[in-house]
Scaffold this motif. Structure first.
Motif, PDB file in Angstrom:
ATOM      1  N   LEU A 205       0.849  -1.188   0.000  1.00  0.00           N
ATOM      2  CA  LEU A 205       0.000   0.000   0.000  1.00  0.00           C
ATOM      3  C   LEU A 205       0.884   1.236   0.000  1.00  0.00           C
ATOM      4  O   LEU A 205       1.836   1.335   0.786  1.00  0.00           O
ATOM      5  CB  LEU A 205      -0.894   0.009   1.248  1.00  0.00           C
ATOM      6  CG  LEU A 205      -1.712   1.288   1.503  1.00  0.00           C
ATOM      7  CD1 LEU A 205      -2.795   1.467   0.449  1.00  0.00           C
ATOM      8  CD2 LEU A 205      -2.322   1.259   2.905  1.00  0.00           C
ATOM      9  N   ALA A 206       0.566   2.198  -0.885  1.00  0.00           N
ATOM     10  CA  ALA A 206       1.271   3.474  -0.928  1.00  0.00           C
ATOM     11  C   ALA A 206       0.249   4.591  -0.733  1.00  0.00           C
ATOM     12  O   ALA A 206      -0.752   4.652  -1.444  1.00  0.00           O
ATOM     13  CB  ALA A 206       2.001   3.643  -2.254  1.00  0.00           C
ATOM     14  N   VAL A 207       0.504   5.460   0.237  1.00  0.00           N
ATOM     15  CA  VAL A 207      -0.407   6.552   0.573  1.00  0.00           C
ATOM     16  C   VAL A 207       0.365   7.862   0.482  1.00  0.00           C
ATOM     17  O   VAL A 207       1.498   7.956   0.966  1.00  0.00           O
ATOM     18  CB  VAL A 207      -0.973   6.387   2.001  1.00  0.00           C
ATOM     19  CG1 VAL A 207      -1.920   7.532   2.346  1.00  0.00           C
ATOM     20  CG2 VAL A 207      -1.678   5.039   2.145  1.00  0.00           C
ATOM     21  N   VAL A 208      -0.255   8.872  -0.127  1.00  0.00           N
ATOM     22  CA  VAL A 208       0.408  10.163  -0.236  1.00  0.00           C
ATOM     23  C   VAL A 208      -0.612  11.286  -0.106  1.00  0.00           C
ATOM     24  O   VAL A 208      -1.712  11.217  -0.659  1.00  0.00           O
ATOM     25  CB  VAL A 208       1.186  10.280  -1.572  1.00  0.00           C
ATOM     26  CG1 VAL A 208       0.262  10.187  -2.769  1.00  0.00           C
ATOM     27  CG2 VAL A 208       2.018  11.557  -1.617  1.00  0.00           C
ATOM     28  N   SER A 216       6.581  14.154  -4.227  1.00  0.00           N
ATOM     29  CA  SER A 216       6.107  12.986  -3.481  1.00  0.00           C
ATOM     30  C   SER A 216       5.114  12.173  -4.299  1.00  0.00           C
ATOM     31  O   SER A 216       5.180  10.939  -4.340  1.00  0.00           O
ATOM     32  CB  SER A 216       5.463  13.420  -2.162  1.00  0.00           C
ATOM     33  OG  SER A 216       6.409  14.060  -1.330  1.00  0.00           O
ATOM     34  N   MET A 217       4.179  12.849  -4.964  1.00  0.00           N
ATOM     35  CA  MET A 217       3.209  12.122  -5.780  1.00  0.00           C
ATOM     36  C   MET A 217       3.876  11.514  -7.010  1.00  0.00           C
ATOM     37  O   MET A 217       3.506  10.435  -7.456  1.00  0.00           O
ATOM     38  CB  MET A 217       2.057  13.049  -6.151  1.00  0.00           C
ATOM     39  CG  MET A 217       1.121  13.305  -4.971  1.00  0.00           C
ATOM     40  SD  MET A 217      -0.383  14.202  -5.398  1.00  0.00           S
ATOM     41  CE  MET A 217       0.274  15.867  -5.470  1.00  0.00           C
ATOM     42  N   THR A 218       4.893  12.195  -7.539  1.00  0.00           N
ATOM     43  CA  THR A 218       5.647  11.623  -8.658  1.00  0.00           C
ATOM     44  C   THR A 218       6.329  10.334  -8.245  1.00  0.00           C
ATOM     45  O   THR A 218       6.308   9.333  -8.983  1.00  0.00           O
ATOM     46  CB  THR A 218       6.702  12.629  -9.163  1.00  0.00           C
ATOM     47  OG1 THR A 218       6.042  13.822  -9.575  1.00  0.00           O
ATOM     48  CG2 THR A 218       7.486  12.052 -10.328  1.00  0.00           C
ATOM     49  N   PHE A 219       6.940  10.323  -7.060  1.00  0.00           N
ATOM     50  CA  PHE A 219       7.579   9.110  -6.563  1.00  0.00           C
ATOM     51  C   PHE A 219       6.572   7.968  -6.451  1.00  0.00           C
ATOM     52  O   PHE A 219       6.865   6.825  -6.816  1.00  0.00           O
ATOM     53  CB  PHE A 219       8.205   9.364  -5.197  1.00  0.00           C
ATOM     54  CG  PHE A 219       9.515  10.100  -5.235  1.00  0.00           C
ATOM     55  CD1 PHE A 219      10.532   9.700  -6.078  1.00  0.00           C
ATOM     56  CD2 PHE A 219       9.740  11.193  -4.404  1.00  0.00           C
ATOM     57  CE1 PHE A 219      11.748  10.374  -6.111  1.00  0.00           C
ATOM     58  CE2 PHE A 219      10.944  11.873  -4.431  1.00  0.00           C
ATOM     59  CZ  PHE A 219      11.958  11.460  -5.283  1.00  0.00           C
ATOM     60  N   MET A 220       5.395   8.262  -5.924  1.00  0.00           N
ATOM     61  CA  MET A 220       4.384   7.217  -5.747  1.00  0.00           C
ATOM     62  C   MET A 220       3.872   6.715  -7.095  1.00  0.00           C
ATOM     63  O   MET A 220       3.631   5.520  -7.275  1.00  0.00           O
ATOM     64  CB  MET A 220       3.236   7.738  -4.893  1.00  0.00           C
ATOM     65  CG  MET A 220       3.604   7.975  -3.439  1.00  0.00           C
ATOM     66  SD  MET A 220       4.116   6.458  -2.598  1.00  0.00           S
ATOM     67  CE  MET A 220       4.019   6.980  -0.884  1.00  0.00           C
ATOM     68  N   ASP A 221       3.708   7.612  -8.055  1.00  0.00           N
ATOM     69  CA  ASP A 221       3.291   7.194  -9.392  1.00  0.00           C
ATOM     70  C   ASP A 221       4.344   6.286 -10.025  1.00  0.00           C
ATOM     71  O   ASP A 221       4.007   5.290 -10.690  1.00  0.00           O
ATOM     72  CB  ASP A 221       3.058   8.415 -10.279  1.00  0.00           C
ATOM     73  CG  ASP A 221       1.814   9.200  -9.895  1.00  0.00           C
ATOM     74  OD1 ASP A 221       0.905   8.600  -9.282  1.00  0.00           O
ATOM     75  OD2 ASP A 221       1.746  10.401 -10.215  1.00  0.00           O
ATOM     76  N   LEU A 232      -2.349   2.351  -4.626  1.00  0.00           N
ATOM     77  CA  LEU A 232      -1.973   3.746  -4.446  1.00  0.00           C
ATOM     78  C   LEU A 232      -3.193   4.574  -4.066  1.00  0.00           C
ATOM     79  O   LEU A 232      -4.205   4.565  -4.771  1.00  0.00           O
ATOM     80  CB  LEU A 232      -1.348   4.292  -5.733  1.00  0.00           C
ATOM     81  CG  LEU A 232      -0.978   5.780  -5.756  1.00  0.00           C
ATOM     82  CD1 LEU A 232      -0.041   6.134  -4.611  1.00  0.00           C
ATOM     83  CD2 LEU A 232      -0.370   6.148  -7.107  1.00  0.00           C
ATOM     84  N   VAL A 233      -3.095   5.287  -2.941  1.00  0.00           N
ATOM     85  CA  VAL A 233      -4.195   6.115  -2.449  1.00  0.00           C
ATOM     86  C   VAL A 233      -3.678   7.530  -2.211  1.00  0.00           C
ATOM     87  O   VAL A 233      -2.691   7.728  -1.492  1.00  0.00           O
ATOM     88  CB  VAL A 233      -4.786   5.563  -1.138  1.00  0.00           C
ATOM     89  CG1 VAL A 233      -5.945   6.447  -0.665  1.00  0.00           C
ATOM     90  CG2 VAL A 233      -5.240   4.120  -1.316  1.00  0.00           C
ATOM     91  N   ARG A 234      -4.342   8.502  -2.816  1.00  0.00           N
ATOM     92  CA  ARG A 234      -4.029   9.906  -2.584  1.00  0.00           C
ATOM     93  C   ARG A 234      -5.032  10.471  -1.581  1.00  0.00           C
ATOM     94  O   ARG A 234      -6.238  10.290  -1.738  1.00  0.00           O
ATOM     95  CB  ARG A 234      -4.085  10.690  -3.891  1.00  0.00           C
ATOM     96  CG  ARG A 234      -3.038  10.262  -4.915  1.00  0.00           C
ATOM     97  CD  ARG A 234      -3.220  11.016  -6.229  1.00  0.00           C
ATOM     98  NE  ARG A 234      -2.206  10.652  -7.208  1.00  0.00           N
ATOM     99  CZ  ARG A 234      -2.271   9.589  -7.996  1.00  0.00           C
ATOM    100  NH1 ARG A 234      -3.318   8.772  -7.918  1.00  0.00           N
ATOM    101  NH2 ARG A 234      -1.301   9.332  -8.850  1.00  0.00           N
TER     102      ARG A 234
END
Length: 262
Positions: A205-208, A216-221, A232-234
């Motif tokens: 699970l990745a949460v940002v 930070s959102m680029t890293f998660m993408d 992935l949850v924003r």
């Protein structure tokens, strides 16, 4: 208060509740108390483990400059052994997300599931944008050496929209552990855990928070593209650390994930 001596360094820890193990790893310099809302919530169904990383709050100092990331991750596995926990869901936020991934990369057999929050999995300078980010965090690490009163004022202004986070972080940065924070910040900047995640099969699970740095959102993408099984949850209107800024929303997200893992 419970302490575990690891190679002469006392590590402060707490356990709450019974059930499947859930280990929560805090943000840089913030200490385990940042997880109070999660401990209260998840201890009804899980054995929740929190601790102060070496160099933070009630734990002993960081000695030397080498292998800090590996030593802190090693503390996690030693603590699991001490508590008789073979496998756990490990959740880390920001700095704690890096440490959680380091544990998973070195000991995937100990990971029931992995949740990472407001963090990064591959910070290598492979693009101009990532190179600029990496340079900025190395340069920014000297901010850990600023006077605690000044850092507290910065936290209160930066997190004015999230009063609980503002109060807690302003208090945390006033603790006199400047050199330990500086060492830790530099130890976690350059990482690449994507191959380890791709080779493993634990749920991820990745949460940002949407108000975190755009990078930070680029890293998660990038993580989602490299490891498609990643959930992935924003989180709207949230900053790093999301568990402090939006605790109820975060508890729902992590709770849903734990339910699927179970």
């Amino acid at each position: 208060m419970p302490f575990l001596d690891i190679d002469g360094t006392p590590i402060y820890y707490e356990t709450h509740g019974d059930g499947p193990a859930l280990v929560l790893i805090h943000a840089i310099s913030s200490g385990s108390d940042m997880w109070r809302a999660q401990v209260d919530h998840f201890s009804a169904t899980h054995r929740v483990v929190v601790f102060d990383a070496r160099g933070v709050h009630r734990s002993g100092p960081i000695t030397g400059w080498r292998h800090i990331r590996s030593r802190i991750a090693g503390d996690v596995t030693i603590l699991l052994d001490h508590l008789g926990i073979a496998r756990a869901t490990v959740c880390g936020v920001s700095f704690g997300g890096v440490i959680a991934q380091h544990v998973a990369a070195r000991h995937p057999d100990r990971i029931r599931a992995l949740a990472i929050v407001d963090t990064y999995s591959d910070s290598r300078p492979t693009t101009v944008g990532k190179a600029a980010w990496l340079a900025s965090v190395y340069l920014g690490s000297v901010s850990n050496l600023l006077p605690g009163r000044l850092l507290a004022d910065i936290m209160r202004k930066q997190y004015a929209r999230w009063p609980t986070a503002a109060r807690y972080l302003a208090e945390a940065v006033r603790r006199p552990r400047a050199w330990d924070g500086f060492k830790t910040r530099n130890a976690i900047n350059l990482v690449n855990y994507l191959p380890a995640h791709a080779a493993a099969d634990y749920p991820l699970l990745a949460v940002v928070g949407t108000e975190s740095w755009p990078r930070s959102m680029t890293f998660m993408d990038e993580l989602k593209r490299a490891v498609p099984r990643t959930e992935l949850v924003r989180v709207p209107d949230s900053n790093d650390p999301t568990p402090l800024c939006r605790p109820e929303a975060f508890n729902r997200i992590l709770g849903d994930f734990l339910g699927r893992v179970a």
